[in-house]
Design an enzyme around this catalytic site. Structure first.
Site, short mmCIF file in Angstrom:
data_model
loop_
_atom_site.label_atom_id
_atom_site.label_comp_id
_atom_site.label_asym_id
_atom_site.label_seq_id
_atom_site.Cartn_x
_atom_site.Cartn_y
_atom_site.Cartn_z
N ASP A 87 2.33 -7.35 19.23
CA ASP A 87 1.22 -6.49 19.78
C ASP A 87 0.09 -6.92 19.42
O ASP A 87 -0.20 -8.02 18.65
CB ASP A 87 1.59 -5.10 18.68
CG ASP A 87 2.76 -4.20 18.71
OD1 ASP A 87 3.40 -4.26 19.95
OD2 ASP A 87 3.24 -3.39 17.78
N LYS A 88 -1.08 -6.63 20.25
CA LYS A 88 -2.27 -6.93 20.29
C LYS A 88 -3.01 -7.18 18.79
O LYS A 88 -3.31 -8.47 18.34
CB LYS A 88 -3.32 -6.20 21.03
CG LYS A 88 -4.65 -6.72 20.83
CD LYS A 88 -5.79 -5.66 21.90
CE LYS A 88 -7.03 -6.16 21.42
NZ LYS A 88 -8.23 -5.30 22.08
#
Length: 303
Positions: A137-138
């Site tokens: 995830d970012k």
């Protein structure tokens, strides 16, 4: 045109569009809707409608047109390369970096950086995801393995699917977890109330298994080690919320204020184990906790 077949396994009937969103999280809901509207989805041999009901044993066929992808451009973005050879590269991704380009976000990603610093990447995932075998995830930091050719990509993908590759994460969560260790085994799918989120479901969804172990307790916080048996979208974040201990700083799955001025969740992919696709050697890589993570732990130790 690529074709994907799916034999439905459900305990009760479900709308086709909802079922597809859970079964194919790699596709957006709008993309699946367009496939239905353009008659690229067959249900038991006939063209399907979004509201059609699917049941146990039904056959769904997805006809996926070849995408006209926008090529990712190389960008001189700082990148920490932990290891690389002719087949693979292992990257320590920083928090805040998106793994690969997507509509509306074609620059500043890990892929843009990889194309500048490495160049030779596998092409299995297309022009927008070259070399990408798995993702973070970012706002999750830590280790990612990158494939530099298609043979390596195939081998690494199989290792992840067959649970031969190990991915160990460290997370700081809210609350004091009573058990020293445990296993969270649920179904995870799209949240029917918010399609951008994932959630634990009673029926439908996909099996998700996370093993956790308490490393240290800090009163109202707990540092845990999480080992993934499966790799569902947002799996650790969803599972920790499910047991009442969301990850500190998580903007999606936690309603609590972290009080540390964080820019995202305190979740770090700290260890990666795999078999080298070329030599067959078993390899292990580690990435230390980022500074903002250790700073929070330091404050908690003082308290």
């Amino acid at each position: 045109m690529a074709v994907q077949r799916n034999r439905v396994k459900l305990s009760k009937n479900q709308r086709l569009d909802a079922y597809l969103a859970e079964e194919y999280p790699q596709f957006s809901r709008s993309f699946l809707k367009n496939l239905i509207e353009q008659e690229h989805i067959l249900l038991n041999g006939g063209r399907a409608k979004a509201g059609a009901k699917v049941k146990e044993g039904d056959e769904i066929v997805l006809e996926i047109p070849e995408a006209e992808e926008i090529s990712a451009e190389p960008q001189d973005i700082p990148l920490e390369i932990v290891y690389q050879d002719g087949d693979i590269a292992v990257i320590n991704k920083p928090q805040g970096m998106v793994t690969h380009p997507a509509p509306g976000n074609y620059s500043g990603t890990l892929v843009n950086a990889l194309m500048y610093h490495i160049g030779d990447l596998s092409g299995i995932n297309g022009e927008l995801r070259p070399g990408i075998v798995h993702r973070l995830d970012k706002d999750t930091s830590g280790l990612l393995v990158i494939a530099k050719n298609d043979a390596a990509h195939k081998s690494l993908s199989e290792q992840i699917a067959e649970k031969k590759a190990k991915r160990i994460y460290l997370a700081l969560v809210y609350g004091n977890i009573k058990a020293d260790d445990g296993v969270i085994d649920t179904l995870i799918g799209r949240d029917p109330r918010d399609r951008k989120r994932m959630t634990v479901l009673r029926t439908g969804g996909r099996t998700a298994v996370t093993h956790y172990k308490v490393l240290e307790r800090y009163g109202e916080y707990t540092l845990v080690e999480c080992a993934l048996e499966t790799g569902r979208t947002h799996q650790i974040r969803v599972h920790m919320k499910h047991i009442g201990h969301p990850v500190v700083g998580d903007p999606v799955y936690s309603r609590q204020k972290d009080g540390f001025g964080l820019k995202g969740q305190l979740l770090h992919a700290a260890r990666l184990e795999l078999t080298h696709p070329g030599t067959g050697e078993r390899m292990a890589f580690e990435a230390p906790l980022p500074e903002y993570f250790t700073a929070v732990l330091g404050k908690l130790k003082k308290i």
